[in-house]
Design a protein around this motif. Structure first.
Motif, PDB file in Angstrom:
ATOM      1  N   THR A  10      20.115   8.275 -21.646  1.00 25.77           N
ATOM      2  CA  THR A  10      19.857   8.928 -20.374  1.00 25.77           C
ATOM      3  C   THR A  10      18.561   9.729 -20.475  1.00 25.77           C
ATOM      4  N   SER A  11      17.886   9.876 -19.341  1.00 25.79           N
ATOM      5  CA  SER A  11      16.590  10.594 -19.345  1.00 25.79           C
ATOM      6  C   SER A  11      16.748  12.071 -19.108  1.00 25.79           C
ATOM      7  N   ALA A  12      17.899  12.553 -18.597  1.00 28.16           N
ATOM      8  CA  ALA A  12      18.088  13.974 -18.323  1.00 28.16           C
ATOM      9  C   ALA A  12      19.579  14.306 -18.360  1.00 28.16           C
ATOM     10  N   VAL A  13      19.893  15.569 -18.637  1.00 28.65           N
ATOM     11  CA  VAL A  13      21.275  16.038 -18.704  1.00 28.65           C
ATOM     12  C   VAL A  13      21.424  17.212 -17.753  1.00 28.65           C
ATOM     13  N   SER A  14      22.527  17.176 -16.963  1.00 27.65           N
ATOM     14  CA  SER A  14      22.790  18.283 -16.055  1.00 27.65           C
ATOM     15  C   SER A  14      24.135  18.916 -16.394  1.00 27.65           C
ATOM     16  N   ALA A  15      24.433  20.070 -15.796  1.00 21.03           N
ATOM     17  CA  ALA A  15      25.673  20.784 -16.111  1.00 21.03           C
ATOM     18  C   ALA A  15      26.916  20.016 -15.665  1.00 21.03           C
ATOM     19  N   SER A  16      26.793  19.124 -14.670  1.00 16.35           N
ATOM     20  CA  SER A  16      27.948  18.375 -14.152  1.00 16.35           C
ATOM     21  C   SER A  16      28.243  17.100 -14.932  1.00 16.35           C
ATOM     22  N   ASP A  17      27.363  16.743 -15.852  1.00 15.64           N
ATOM     23  CA  ASP A  17      27.606  15.545 -16.648  1.00 15.64           C
ATOM     24  C   ASP A  17      28.849  15.754 -17.508  1.00 15.64           C
ATOM     25  N   ALA A  18      29.673  14.649 -17.690  1.00 15.99           N
ATOM     26  CA  ALA A  18      30.929  14.726 -18.421  1.00 15.99           C
ATOM     27  C   ALA A  18      30.768  14.210 -19.833  1.00 15.99           C
ATOM     28  N   ALA A  27      42.917  12.796 -25.486  1.00 19.87           N
ATOM     29  CA  ALA A  27      41.518  12.589 -25.060  1.00 19.87           C
ATOM     30  C   ALA A  27      41.358  13.083 -23.641  1.00 19.87           C
ATOM     31  N   ARG A  28      40.390  13.904 -23.456  1.00 16.18           N
ATOM     32  CA  ARG A  28      40.097  14.461 -22.124  1.00 16.18           C
ATOM     33  C   ARG A  28      38.582  14.443 -21.900  1.00 16.18           C
ATOM     34  N   SER A  29      38.197  14.756 -20.652  1.00 11.74           N
ATOM     35  CA  SER A  29      36.757  14.860 -20.332  1.00 11.74           C
ATOM     36  C   SER A  29      36.432  16.309 -19.966  1.00 11.74           C
ATOM     37  N   ALA A  30      35.165  16.673 -20.275  1.00 13.16           N
ATOM     38  CA  ALA A  30      34.683  18.043 -19.933  1.00 13.16           C
ATOM     39  C   ALA A  30      33.200  17.948 -19.558  1.00 13.16           C
ATOM     40  N   SER A  31      32.846  18.794 -18.557  1.00 16.35           N
ATOM     41  CA  SER A  31      31.405  18.792 -18.158  1.00 16.35           C
ATOM     42  C   SER A  31      30.567  19.544 -19.207  1.00 16.35           C
ATOM     43  N   VAL A  32      29.298  19.215 -19.166  1.00 13.49           N
ATOM     44  CA  VAL A  32      28.351  19.893 -20.100  1.00 13.49           C
ATOM     45  C   VAL A  32      28.340  21.386 -19.818  1.00 13.49           C
ATOM     46  N   GLY A  33      28.416  21.756 -18.539  1.00 12.97           N
ATOM     47  CA  GLY A  33      28.383  23.168 -18.191  1.00 12.97           C
ATOM     48  C   GLY A  33      29.579  23.899 -18.721  1.00 12.97           C
ATOM     49  N   LEU A  35      31.442  22.941 -21.244  1.00 17.17           N
ATOM     50  CA  LEU A  35      31.385  22.930 -22.691  1.00 17.17           C
ATOM     51  C   LEU A  35      30.520  24.070 -23.242  1.00 17.17           C
ATOM     52  N   LEU A  36      29.360  24.372 -22.621  1.00 17.42           N
ATOM     53  CA  LEU A  36      28.418  25.382 -23.124  1.00 17.42           C
ATOM     54  C   LEU A  36      28.722  26.786 -22.635  1.00 17.42           C
ATOM     55  N   ALA A  37      29.681  26.899 -21.690  1.00 16.82           N
ATOM     56  CA  ALA A  37      29.929  28.223 -21.109  1.00 16.82           C
ATOM     57  C   ALA A  37      30.487  29.193 -22.119  1.00 16.82           C
ATOM     58  N   SER A  38      31.186  28.731 -23.113  1.00 19.73           N
ATOM     59  CA  SER A  38      31.789  29.626 -24.081  1.00 19.73           C
ATOM     60  C   SER A  38      30.917  29.825 -25.340  1.00 19.73           C
ATOM     61  N   THR A  39      29.718  29.284 -25.378  1.00 16.65           N
ATOM     62  CA  THR A  39      28.828  29.418 -26.559  1.00 16.65           C
ATOM     63  C   THR A  39      27.758  30.493 -26.328  1.00 16.65           C
ATOM     64  N   GLN A  40      27.043  31.009 -27.418  1.00 12.48           N
ATOM     65  CA  GLN A  40      25.945  32.033 -27.333  1.00 12.48           C
ATOM     66  C   GLN A  40      24.714  31.393 -26.698  1.00 12.48           C
ATOM     67  N   PRO A  41      24.142  32.013 -25.665  1.00 18.50           N
ATOM     68  CA  PRO A  41      22.924  31.428 -25.051  1.00 18.50           C
ATOM     69  C   PRO A  41      21.711  31.509 -26.017  1.00 18.50           C
ATOM     70  N   ALA A  42      20.704  30.706 -25.807  1.00 20.96           N
ATOM     71  CA  ALA A  42      19.467  30.685 -26.646  1.00 20.96           C
ATOM     72  C   ALA A  42      18.692  31.998 -26.474  1.00 20.96           C
ATOM     73  N   ILE A  43      18.260  32.494 -27.592  1.00 26.42           N
ATOM     74  CA  ILE A  43      17.479  33.765 -27.578  1.00 26.42           C
ATOM     75  C   ILE A  43      15.982  33.418 -27.634  1.00 26.42           C
ATOM     76  N   VAL A  44      15.211  33.852 -26.656  1.00 31.78           N
ATOM     77  CA  VAL A  44      13.742  33.600 -26.589  1.00 31.78           C
ATOM     78  C   VAL A  44      13.016  34.946 -26.601  1.00 31.78           C
ATOM     79  N   VAL A  45      12.200  35.184 -27.618  1.00 31.64           N
ATOM     80  CA  VAL A  45      11.442  36.446 -27.763  1.00 31.64           C
ATOM     81  C   VAL A  45       9.964  36.095 -27.986  1.00 31.64           C
TER      82      VAL A  45
END
Length: 551
Positions: A10-18, A27-33, A35-45
């Protein structure tokens, strides 16, 4: 079932992708959004901030404080020393104080007293335990030395050369200067202005060596006074007409050996100019236009003297001449130098010198006689002629000749008697015509005539010159002389004259030469102011301090 590598990319990934996940073994499905909601966001300084984290849970980066005295530049953490500004100040440094030093790359502490180990005392210098630096004393001192002084221990010199160095402090720095430049360092314009000169004033003097001593002005004046009696005024002989010049004639005695004209040029003479003039010629010396004389006359007779001066005063500038007094005139002195210029069978040509003393000569009396007789034959002449031809004599005969100078007061002493013998061959023809006559203006009132002398049996034994104003008819007879040249004097300035000459011998008078023309010189059109202090028969002083005597 296909593998992951077999799936299309795929050429791009969005939050609604499963995405497939395993949850509790099912076996279940989960969206990318989701899946990442419970992880630490990227730190940019952005640089050069430091990333810090002091709180739990989700959150962004936090700044890190680097403290006082530090700086962050280009990703490098450096000390800038600003924390020292808060340190307390030390009012004095003691031996037990500590210094922070860098010892071969490592920071260390050092006691202040250890600094003394870096210094060593030189000759006659000590460093005390408390850090005091002082000179040491010596037990005794030799000649030229002093106790307690390092310079007193140095070598003593007896002389200096130009290349030796002298210690100086220049603009706060110790320096050295060559001895020669040290002496020339002070110019006279830097000296303090002195007051009026007094006899007791002193100045530098070197006597016999380069050692300088002092002398006073009164001693110098005594030295000058002792030299004055031996001073001799310079003598300048004048043979042609001149303009008076201070650099050549001031303070001199001018002896005019020819009839000349002396012209005053005040620009060259200057105020205070003085000189004496003696006419040692057989003619007159003329003072040019611009002179004022004490007698009204500007003509100086033979063997007369005058004093000339130039001075500027409130009435202007004048050129003044103190001329001989017009009172009683002395009789002339004795004629000298009587000699023979040539003899023929019937003539004798003689010449003589004007008297060296006595009054001015107005005329000469020439007399002759046969040797052995007592009766003299007199031939009157005039003052400007000192050469004469006696004619009408017998061949092969000895004659005595003598000359006496006269003026209004009487006759001087007769000259020594000259014996002269006529030849035995009589001339048979009168002289031929004089050729090659030239006339050259010599001054404002004189012209010089020259021509080639004749030779042969009929040669002239004397010549007569004559002249006239150009355009007039009568000729005026001038001098009778034996040989060329002759000066015709008493002429007017800036005037054209004709001149001619004819020869004479025992047989007769030759033809007159072709006439030549000359114009006398023009009187300089200048105004001159001259003064002169004159004491007859006494001493006179020059402006330059020299002393002369009027004869």
């Amino acid at each position: 079932m296909p593998t992951i590598s077999q799936l299309p990319p795929t050429s791009a990934v969005s939050a609604s992708d499963a995405l497939p996940i395993s949850q509790g073994g099912t076996a279940r499905s989960a969206s990318v959004g989701a899946l990442l909601a419970s992880t630490q966001p990227a730190i940019v300084v952005s640089s050069p901030s430091l990333i810090g984290r002091t709180s739990l849970g989700q959150g962004g980066p936090e700044q890190v404080g680097i403290g006082v005295g530090m700086t962050l530049s280009g990703g490098a953490l450096q000390a800038d020393g600003s924390d020292h500004a808060a340190f307390p100040s030390v009012s004095s440094l003691s031996m037990d104080s500590d210094l922070v030093i860098n010892n071969q790359g490592s920071p260390m502490r050092m006691q202040t007293s250890l600094l003394r180990g870096l210094f060593s005392a030189g000759q006659n210098v000590t460093i005390a335990s408390n850090g005091v630096i002082s000179t040491s004393t010596v037990a005794s001192a030799g000649p030229g030395q002093s106790l307690g002084s390092a310079i007193g221990m140095l070598q003593v010199l007896t002389g200096l050369s130009a290349q030796d160095l002298v210690a100086v402090s220049h603009a706060g720095s110790d320096s050295a200067i060559p001895y020669s430049d040290f002496l020339g360092g002070v110019t006279i314009d830097q000296a303090q202005r002195a007051g009026a000169v007094a006899d007791s004033d002193t100045f530098w003097a070197a006597q016999g060596s380069n050692v300088m001593g002092s002398q006073n002005f009164s001693s110098i004046w005594l030295w000058i006074a002792n030299k004055l009696p031996t001073y001799k005024a310079p003598v300048v002989e004048v043979t042609v007409s001149i303009n008076l010049d201070a650099t050549v004639h001031n303070g001199r005695t001018l002896v005019c050996s020819h009839p000349v004209t002396l012209t005053p040029l005040i620009a060259n003479m200057g105020s205070g100019f003085q000189c004496g003039v003696i006419n040692a010629s057989s003619g007159s010396v003329t003072l040019g236009s611009g002179f004022v004389s004490s007698t009204g006359s500007l003509t100086l007779a033979p063997w007369q003297s005058a004093s000339l001066s130039s001075m500027t005063y409130s009435g202007g500038t004048i050129a003044f001449a103190t001329m001989p007094s017009s009172g009683v005139i002395q009789i002339p002195g004795q004629v000298t130098g009587l000699s023979s210029l040539g003899m023929t069978a019937t003539s004798i040509t003689v010449t003589w010198l004007a008297p060296l003393g006595g009054g001015p000569v107005s005329s000469y009396n020439l007399q002759y006689r046969q040797s052995g007789t007592s009766s003299w034959i007199n031939i009157p002449s005039n003052a400007s002629v000192t050469t004469f031809q006696i004619v009408g004599l017998q061949a092969t005969t000895i004659y005595d000749v003598a000359v006496t100078a006269t003026n209004v007061s009487g006759s001087g002493t007769m000259s020594s008697i000259l014996p002269a013998t006529t030849s035995g061959i009589a001339q048979t023809a009168a002289p031929s015509q004089v050729v090659g006559l030239t006339a050259t203006p010599a001054s404002i009132n004189t012209v010089l005539l020259t021509w080639p002398s004749q030779s042969g049996d009929s040669a002239a034994t004397s010549y007569t010159a004559q002249y006239r104003k150009s355009g007039s008819s009568p000729w005026i007879l001038g001098a009778v002389i034996a040989v060329s040249p002759v000066t015709i004097s008493g002429l007017l300035s800036a005037t054209s004259y004709d001149f001619s000459v004819f020869g004479v011998n025992a047989t007769g008078i030759g033809p007159t030469s072709s006439a030549v023309t000359a114009v006398t010189l023009v009187v300089p059109q200048s105004v001159f102011l001259i003064t002169w202090n004159f004491i007859p028969n006494g001493a006179y002083t020059h402006a330059n301090g020299s002393i002369g005597v009027n004869a």
